[in-house]
Design a protein around this motif. Structure first.
Motif, mmCIF file in Angstrom:
data_model
loop_
_atom_site.group_PDB
_atom_site.id
_atom_site.type_symbol
_atom_site.label_atom_id
_atom_site.label_comp_id
_atom_site.label_asym_id
_atom_site.label_seq_id
_atom_site.Cartn_x
_atom_site.Cartn_y
_atom_site.Cartn_z
ATOM 1 N N PRO A 25 -81.882 -115.151 2.836
ATOM 2 C CA PRO A 25 -81.949 -113.763 3.422
ATOM 3 C C PRO A 25 -82.891 -113.605 4.707
ATOM 4 O O PRO A 25 -82.927 -112.894 5.511
ATOM 5 N N SER A 37 -73.925 -110.487 6.073
ATOM 6 C CA SER A 37 -75.026 -109.932 5.841
ATOM 7 C C SER A 37 -75.374 -110.014 4.389
ATOM 8 O O SER A 37 -73.960 -109.947 3.369
ATOM 9 N N PRO A 66 -72.491 -110.279 -0.835
ATOM 10 C CA PRO A 66 -73.505 -110.598 -1.799
ATOM 11 C C PRO A 66 -73.153 -111.911 -2.615
ATOM 12 O O PRO A 66 -73.755 -112.728 -3.124
ATOM 13 N N SER A 117 -76.005 -107.708 2.157
ATOM 14 C CA SER A 117 -75.407 -106.583 1.653
ATOM 15 C C SER A 117 -74.010 -106.652 1.934
ATOM 16 O O SER A 117 -73.152 -106.010 0.770
ATOM 17 N N ASP A 118 -73.191 -107.465 2.782
ATOM 18 C CA ASP A 118 -71.846 -107.317 3.010
ATOM 19 C C ASP A 118 -71.289 -108.655 2.028
ATOM 20 O O ASP A 118 -70.040 -108.239 1.686
#
Length: 709
Positions: free
Chosen positions: A559, A584, A589, A586-587
């Motif tokens: 990350p 990302s 996981p 968060s997109d």
């Protein structure tokens, strides 16, 4: 040749070989320093009269923390070369690799022209082919980017960008005013003069290619100038006079596939192409290579090479044979230890013949895609094998007869014959996937299986230490640890889990094979790598229990890497999506948990030595700091280094520490050198912590003899 000249040249070569043997205490001493100070040969170029060859020799000097590069000219029928000019500080790409030097002969064969970085400036130099002298010609306020000869060798044309003063002023201006962070700023390294460009520490910016670096003001357009080599007069060139850059890739004359490489003949009338063909099927590029060419100047469509010798082969380089209807092409076999063979294809008749088949590299240097020097009758190639350092050979194009021209590493080559044996290992995993690699069998005192070290990625030519040259394979074998360098399978699998899985199955199946043969102790296996090799090492740590210790020279996905890289914007996001299937954290996981060691620390049960470059180490701190705090890893960072370390003292330190590391974890050995006491104290603490976590007793270290390095 007169007796006096013969004696002078004899003394010269003896002196050259003496330099090659610096710090040799014993004939069988394969120390990391000897591997580091190997002489590399580059850019062999045959003279217009086809009687001589010019080439550059580059060698690291640990004592002076620099590289020596020198230009030589040798007659194809002469026993020794003559030094004709100083090559200066070798120019490098932003990843740290040495660039192949450009060399141009004058049409009359009296001179060679080349770029050289000497005394802080990059100029075009001219050296007399008879060794009588060399001089800089351009003396420009800016470093020269490119050059060529025109009007039959009477004029020199060269290009420059921003002046050195302008670049330094821009750097100082940013330092004084503060550096605004935007998509071009390489976050993760020092922001002011932190990377070597043109032989000096310079401020850098990202280019448009992933994490490639460029100096400030590199986007200034080329300015071309011309020097009359007879009068010395110089003038700026108008746009209309700037040499045109032709690209035969723009018109492939109906050739199938995706254009990859092209080369025109000396007259510029015929073109040969390499294109990728076949079904990509999850690969980055199509799997096969098609060789095509225009058979004559009036041809409108290309013909294919359809012989079995050129179809389904890993063709990596090509060039036209002067004064012939033939294309010389090189096949680099990934299942034969990256061994190269050279062929000639007659584009009019279609027949293909073998010129030379080798057990290693035969090209223009260390790059598998570089060409030999060529004339109508002769190839001049740099040859190297897993256990034989580079030398220069003459190869007859018609008969394939080979003769050594120059061997600056002769003493090392002789000692390699006394070193632990090396052999090509070929095997399959349970699903039938094929693999190959070079195996250095350990020097053993008894019949007990030896420990094993593995590095994975590419194993071409003389093997000093895998990709990046950080793991001294022959030194490990000499110290009693067998070493295996595994070549990755051809192609680039787009799915990252499958891509890393290929590496893991290569490692696992090799260990199974060598353990069944009684060669190695599967309980004492270490692994190390740089770049993709580092990624596969981390994957192997997290997805198996094969390794007792590891060494990784680069960051992998995390990350923090995503956060810093995201400043690059859409280009970075597109690359993550394409190469790893990541958005990302968060997109996506679940995908991040599958790929990043940040979410897999509890799976890693072997100690790791991290030896990173300063330009990259910050990307990895979100998983390395927890490992360090838990006494499961040790981290070293080398200042001002890019992706691949190149400064001699840094490379030697990485070599020697890797040797110490694997001897400690795989053999229980500690070097008694007092300067290393703190190192071993940390590693003993790591070992005690690991054994305590398992409820085991820690044995005392073995300290025998002097340092193996």
């Amino acid at each position: 040749m007169s007796l006096m000249k013969w004696m002078v040249r004899r003394l010269w070569v003896v002196g050259a070989l003496s330099v090659a043997c610096v710090c040799v205490c014993h004939a069988d001493d394969m120390s990391p320093r000897r591997l580091l100070e190997v002489a590399d040969i580059a850019s062999p170029t045959v003279s217009p009269d086809v009687r001589r060859v010019a080439f550059r020799v580059e060698r690291a000097s640990v004592a002076r923390h620099t590289y020596d590069a020198e230009w030589y000219v040798q007659g194809l029928d002469e026993p020794w070369p003559r030094r004709v000019g100083d090559g200066g500080v070798p120019l490098r790409d932003s990843a740290g690799g040495s660039l192949s030097p450009k060399l141009v002969w004058s049409p009359d064969g009296r001179w060679i022209y080349y770029l050289a970085l000497i005394d802080g400036t990059i100029d075009v130099w001219r050296a007399a082919a008879d060794g009588s002298g060399a001089q800089a010609l351009t003396h420009d306020a800016a470093d020269v980017r490119d050059f060529n000869l025109g009007e039959g060798g009477k004029v020199l044309r060269y290009s420059v960008g921003a002046t050195r003063d302008d670049v330094r002023a821009a750097e100082q201006g940013e330092y004084d005013d503060g550096i605004r962070i935007d998509a071009s700023v390489p976050i993760g390294q020092g922001l002011f003069r932190s990377g070597f460009v043109g032989g000096r520490l310079a401020t850098q910016r990202f280019s448009t290619v992933w994490f490639d670096h460029l100096p400030l003001l590199a986007d200034r357009p080329d300015r071309w100038a011309q020097i009359d080599l007879t009068t010395g007069a110089r003038r700026a060139l108008a746009d209309a006079e700037v040499p045109a850059v032709s690209s035969p890739l723009n018109d492939t004359a109906g050739v199938d596939g995706d254009a990859w490489k092209s080369v025109a003949d000396a007259q510029g009338e015929r073109v040969a192409w390499l294109t990728h063909i076949g079904d990509a099927a999850g690969q980055q590029v199509r799997p096969d290579v098609l060789l095509s060419a225009l058979p004559h100047a009036q041809a409108s469509r290309a013909v294919r090479c359809v012989s079995a010798l050129c179809t389904g082969k890993a063709i990596t380089a090509m060039q036209w044979r002067p004064a012939h209807d033939e294309v010389l092409f090189t096949v680099t076999d990934p299942y034969m230890g990256m061994a190269q063979s050279i062929f000639r294809w007659n584009v009019s008749r279609g027949d293909v013949h073998v010129v030379a088949a080798t057990d290693g590299l035969a090209n223009g240097g260390r790059d598998t895609a570089s060409n030999c020097g060529v004339s109508a009758a002769t190839l001049v190639c740099v040859t190297a094998q897993a256990d034989r350092p580079p030398r220069l050979e003459r190869i007859d194009v018609g008969s394939g007869e080979r003769r050594v021209l120059f061997d600056p590493n002769a003493a090392l080559a002789m000692d390699m014959l006394k070193a632990p044996p090396v052999r090509l290992l070929r095997w399959q995993d349970k699903s039938g996937q094929r693999f190959a690699g070079w195996f250095f069998s350990a020097r053993r005192g008894g019949d007990a299986p030896a420990p094993l070290f593995i590095t994975y990625y590419s194993c071409a030519g003389f093997l000093r230490g895998g990709v990046g040259d950080e793991w001294p394979l022959v030194s490990l074998a000499q110290a009693g640890i067998s070493a295996l360098c595994i070549d990755r399978r051809p192609g680039f699998t787009m799915d990252a889990v499958a891509r890393y899985g290929e590496g893991l199955t290569a490692v696992e199946s090799a260990i199974d094979l060598l353990a069944r043969q009684g060669e190695i102790d599967r309980a004492r296996v270490g692994m190390g790598g740089l770049s993709f090799g580092g990624e596969v090492t981390m994957w192997t740590l997290a997805h198996s229990h094969l390794l007792a210790a590891a060494s990784v020279a680069n960051p992998v996905l995390s990350p923090l890497y995503d956060l810093m890289g995201s400043m690059k914007g859409d280009a970075f996001a597109k690359g993550l999506r394409s190469l790893w299937g990541l958005g990302s954290p968060s997109d996506t996981p679940a995908r991040w948990k599958a790929l990043s060691p940040v979410f897999q620390l509890d799976r890693i049960d072997a100690p790791i030595l991290f030896q990173h470059s300063e330009q990259e180490y910050l990307y990895a701190l979100d998983y390395e700091i927890p490992l360090i705090r838990a006494h499961r890893a040790d981290l070293y960072v080398f200042p001002n280094e890019p992706h691949q370390k190149f400064q001699p003292k840094h490379k030697l330190a990485a070599y020697e520490r890797n040797l110490d590391w694997f001897r400690f974890w795989l053999q229980g050995y500690e070097d008694p050198d007092p300067a290393k006491a703190a190192q071993y104290a940390r590693w003993r603490q790591m070992k005690a912590r690991a054994h305590a976590d398992k409820g085991e007793h820690v044995n005392a270290p073995v300290v025998i003899g002097a340092s193996a390095s």
